[in-house]
Write an enzyme that holds these catalytic residues in place. Structure first.
Site, PDB file in Angstrom:
ATOM      1  N   GLU A  59     -18.589  18.126   0.927  1.00 47.36           N
ATOM      2  CA  GLU A  59     -17.711  18.830  -0.006  1.00 47.36           C
ATOM      3  C   GLU A  59     -18.158  18.626  -1.449  1.00 47.36           C
ATOM      4  O   GLU A  59     -18.148  19.566  -2.253  1.00 47.36           O
ATOM      5  CB  GLU A  59     -16.272  18.349   0.190  1.00 47.36           C
ATOM      6  CG  GLU A  59     -15.691  18.817   1.517  1.00 47.36           C
ATOM      7  CD  GLU A  59     -14.345  18.190   1.850  1.00 47.36           C
ATOM      8  OE1 GLU A  59     -13.656  18.714   2.754  1.00 47.36           O
ATOM      9  OE2 GLU A  59     -13.968  17.190   1.211  1.00 47.36           O
ATOM     10  N   GLY A 108       0.816  -1.211   0.000  1.00 49.12           N
ATOM     11  CA  GLY A 108       0.000   0.000   0.000  1.00 49.12           C
ATOM     12  C   GLY A 108       0.843   1.252   0.000  1.00 49.12           C
ATOM     13  O   GLY A 108       1.614   1.494   0.937  1.00 49.12           O
TER      14      GLY A 108
END
Length: 454
Positions: free
Chosen positions: A174, A18
């Protein structure tokens, strides 16, 4: 193919799965350590997820918020990158299996692979809603937005167009705010033929308020800011089903179908199903269970950090816990190499606060050691922090230029767009009153410019 055999590292081999906030923080903290590092990710780039919604609403290029993971070697020679997806882990042999029959051995393993979208079993959600978790998701939302607008401009004047956002957390607020500002500020110029009153931005939230983790004062401010931007905010509303043409919602026992051109899924997250094949202990949300040092319970020299981990104390699934967790695990590994692992104190998260923006000059911020902030001061801090946190100077510069163009220069209505399909007219086009008025104003302006003496 055995990748470990081809390189045969003599130094201890640290494998990091990752390349997000936590994975990169750990890799960089091991820069001077006497180890070899392999960074594995299914993508060749890191995505700055907090700004994905800006790509989805045509304000930023996808390249502005992505960073080439192989560039980590520019300042760190003990790391290499390997693109791949982990399919299994042999904890006894300390070996990873990747797609394509690739295997990688390790001495230390750090799982920092993040999580994925949680649809909570909602019928049709995974099939018809678009999440906002990957770069490809943001591009799909953006292209679907303009496809809807172009189709609406030709065929949709006899009906309304609705953009639905599911989830009243930071991402949902948002995104809904950005959609509303695009409709209110840009479309009167770029799509004058469309009736703004027929285009709706709907935000659905099961709870009685948006931005649940924030203080009540900041939640109320966010609600007022959404109302000011004419966002159709529906609280205490559950999504029962997502369909190809909209969502079925329920409030107070009453069901209603909302026809929609786009459904953005901005709710929760869960562990990727692949983790089930890794033979690791999993807790709530499928997250990997760890101890006070982020070490996976019961498995030697294996750690999990960031959103994928769940420890003795619950941490928010934000960038800072991942970054701090990555740095702590690097400290543990370096101490273990010296035989001093027991000297490392337990990981303690330092909460630096959280913030969310609703639109231009409007944001909320809870920052440690500062009073709660709303409006322009919170917005400036939000912009500065997000630009500063981006990886790479080029990304910061490009993002600053594009955001400045969007928010500081009111005359700019440029949008960063992709391809949209050709639209077939379903009936003869007609000119709306709004377009007719705009045409008259333009003709009068040209006449006035040609004959200023009159």
């Amino acid at each position: 193919m055995s990748v470990a055999a081809s390189t045969a590292p003599k130094r201890p081999h640290v494998v990091v799965v990752g390349g997000g906030f936590g994975g990169l923080a750990l890799v960089r903290k091991l820069r001077r350590a006497d180890v070899s590092i392999t960074l594995i990710d299914r993508h060749t780039y890191n995505t700055f997820q907090p700004l994905l919604y800006q790509v989805a609403t045509a304000s930023l290029n996808p390249g502005d918020i992505t960073w080439f993971l192989r560039a980590v070697r520019a300042k760190q020679r003990n790391v290499r990158f390997l693109k791949g997806i982990v399919t299994g882990i042999d904890h006894q042999q300390k070996r990873l299996s990747l797609h394509g029959d690739v295997s990688v051995s390790y001495d230390y393993l750090v799982l920092a692979n993040g999580v994925t979208t949680n649809y909570f079993g909602t019928p049709g959600a995974e099939e018809f809603a678009i999440p906002l978790y990957k770069r490809s998701d943001a591009l799909q939302v953006r292209d679907r937005l303009f496809e809807n607008l172009e189709e609406f401009a030709i065929n949709g004047q006899d009906r309304d167009l609705r953009l639905v956002v599911v989830g009243g957390g930071a991402t949902g607020v948002e995104t809904a705010g950005a959609f509303a500002e695009f409709r209110n500020n840009d479309m009167p110029t770029t799509y004058p033929e469309l009736d703004r009153a027929k285009i709706h931005v709907t935000l659905l939230e099961m709870a009685p308020h948006v931005l649940g983790p924030f203080h009540e004062k900041l939640r109320d401010y966010a609600k007022r800011s959404l109302d000011k931007r004419d966002v159709d905010l529906r609280l205490n509303t559950a999504v029962k089903e997502v369909r190809a043409d909209g969502v079925l919602v329920e409030k107070d026992g009453q069901e209603e179908f909302l026809e929609a051109g786009i459904v953005v899924w901005a709710t929760g997250v869960t562990a990727h199903p692949t983790v089930l094949d890794w033979n690791v202990p999993q807790g709530r949300g499928g997250r990997i269970e760890v101890d006070e040092h982020q070490a996976v319970n019961g498995i030697e020299n294996t750690f999990a950090i960031g959103d994928i981990s769940i420890g003795p104390s619950s941490l928010p699934q934000l960038a800072q816990p991942a970054i701090q967790g990555g740095k702590h695990v690097a400290k543990v590994i370096k101490a273990d190499l010296k035989g001093k692992r027991d000297s490392v104190k337990a990981f303690k998260y330092s909460d630096k606060g959280t913030m969310a923006t609703i639109g231009k000059s409007s944001a909320v911020a809870e920052i440690t050691h500062l009073p709660r902030l709303t409006g322009f001061p919170a917005w400036i801090i939000w912009v500065a922090l997000h630009v500063a946190t981006l990886l790479g100077g080029r990304n910061r510069a490009a993002t600053m230029i594009n955001l400045s163009s969007k928010y500081l220069f009111s005359g700019s209505h440029n949008a960063i767009v992709g391809e949209t399909p050709y639209i077939v007219a379903k009936h003869e086009m007609h000119i709306t009153p709004a377009v007719k008025k705009a045409q008259v104003r333009r003709v009068e302006a040209r006449k006035a410019a040609a004959h200023p003496e009159k």
